[in-house]
Design an enzyme around this catalytic site. Structure first.
Site, PDB file in Angstrom:
ATOM      1  N   ASP A   1     -17.713 103.759  45.429  1.00 60.82           N
ATOM      2  CA  ASP A   1     -17.015 103.672  44.146  1.00 60.82           C
ATOM      3  C   ASP A   1     -15.526 103.695  44.467  1.00 60.82           C
ATOM      4  O   ASP A   1     -15.019 104.670  45.023  1.00 60.82           O
ATOM      5  CB  ASP A   1     -17.382 104.849  43.245  1.00 60.82           C
ATOM      6  CG  ASP A   1     -18.780 104.706  42.666  1.00 60.82           C
ATOM      7  OD1 ASP A   1     -19.343 103.596  42.753  1.00 60.82           O
ATOM      8  OD2 ASP A   1     -19.308 105.705  42.134  1.00 60.82           O
TER       9      ASP A   1
ATOM     10  N   GLU B   1     -20.237  97.444  36.380  1.00 61.05           N
ATOM     11  CA  GLU B   1     -19.448  98.521  36.979  1.00 61.05           C
ATOM     12  C   GLU B   1     -18.398  97.881  37.884  1.00 61.05           C
ATOM     13  O   GLU B   1     -18.698  97.485  39.013  1.00 61.05           O
ATOM     14  CB  GLU B   1     -20.334  99.482  37.771  1.00 61.05           C
ATOM     15  CG  GLU B   1     -21.294 100.270  36.891  1.00 61.05           C
ATOM     16  CD  GLU B   1     -22.035 101.353  37.653  1.00 61.05           C
ATOM     17  OE1 GLU B   1     -21.902 101.410  38.896  1.00 61.05           O
ATOM     18  OE2 GLU B   1     -22.752 102.144  37.021  1.00 61.05           O
TER      19      GLU B   1
END
Length: 285
Positions: free
Chosen positions: A206, A256
């Site tokens: 991430d 995302e």
């Protein structure tokens, strides 16, 4: 006679000076009282405004290691999973009221061995990982990220991987928290069930920009200059955007902009050029 007159003049001057001093003191006291009154008669607050407070020195000292512990906890709970935005309704429920399965195979047992397709480790809603699978963060993926981050700095983008490897047990805690808060249907769109998370592979990163935390784990990251740079260059270092926009029916997860998966340079370049998902590249569900 002249001396007496001089003395009287000097005395008058002293008297005038004393009166002036008293007037100044009285004015100052009146001003101070008015100032304290404007602060709801809070003397400490008034002293702080005047820069005379000792409040900083009177604060209790933090016990050694406490701040580091709090910072570590913050890092272990990435923004997307601490405060994930509830997904918008994207589809109407069927008339047959079929139970929502979140894209999973209900009743599926976790395997004893991880699944590899074309020598690529896969973790998605149809291909889970063993509960005991715990490789930690991939060194190869970390090295590739650091190389990419170094080049990004040349363009004045300070990238950071704020969440990478997560254990099975940690995912249990996260997923259950989201289900309790948002319900299983919403949670299944942005959080993987235990055993199904890419983060457990150690290959998911991430990514966000330092000092721009408000865009971490947010779709807004994709609209920033750093996010656009990453999208255009990640494939050159072996990373792919794992959950692209308008691909939820294939990947099983909402878009995302921050979630990247390391697959290696040759494969990442093919996926990028064809603008497809990992599932499409591997020919799997």
């Amino acid at each position: 006679m002249k001396r007496r007159q001089d003395r009287r003049r000097t005395s008058k001057k002293r008297s005038k000076g004393l009166k002036a001093t008293l007037l100044i003191v009285v004015a100052a006291l009146v001003g101070l009282i008015i100032w304290i009154g404007t602060n709801d008669w809070n003397v400490e607050k008034t002293l702080e405004q005047a820069g005379l407070s000792n409040s900083d020195s009177e604060k209790p000292e933090t016990s050694p290691g406490t701040e580091d512990k709090e910072e570590e906890d913050e890092q272990n709970l990435p923004p997307a999973e601490v405060e994930p935005a509830p997904p918008e309704e994207s589809a109407e429920k069927g008339e047959d009221d079929t139970p929502f399965d979140g894209g999973y195979v209900e009743g599926q047992q976790l395997p004893s061995e991880p699944t590899y397709v074309k020598n690529i480790l896969i973790a998605n809603k149809k291909n889970p990982l063993p509960e005991t699978f715990a490789p930690g963060e991939s060194k190869e993926a970390r090295d590739a990220f650091e190389e990419m981050a170094a080049e990004a700095k040349l363009s004045n983008f300070n990238l950071t991987a704020f969440s990478t490897y997560r254990s099975y047990d940690y995912q249990v805690t996260l997923y259950n928290r989201y289900v309790d808060r948002d319900g299983i249907e919403a949670a299944d769109r942005y959080s993987a069930r235990p055993g199904y998370s890419e983060h457990q592979t150690g290959l998911a990163f991430d990514i966000g920009e330092v000092n721009h935390e408000k865009h971490w784990a947010s779709s807004s990251f994709g609209t920033t200059e750093a996010g656009r740079w990453l999208l255009a260059n990640a494939h050159r270092y072996g990373f792919i955007l794992r959950y692209p926009n308008h691909k939820e029916d294939i990947t099983g997860y909402m878009h995302e902009a921050w979630h990247y998966r390391y697959v290696g340079k040759p494969i990442s370049e093919q996926i990028f050029k064809k603008n497809i998902t990992l599932e499409e590249y591997l020919g799997i569900e």
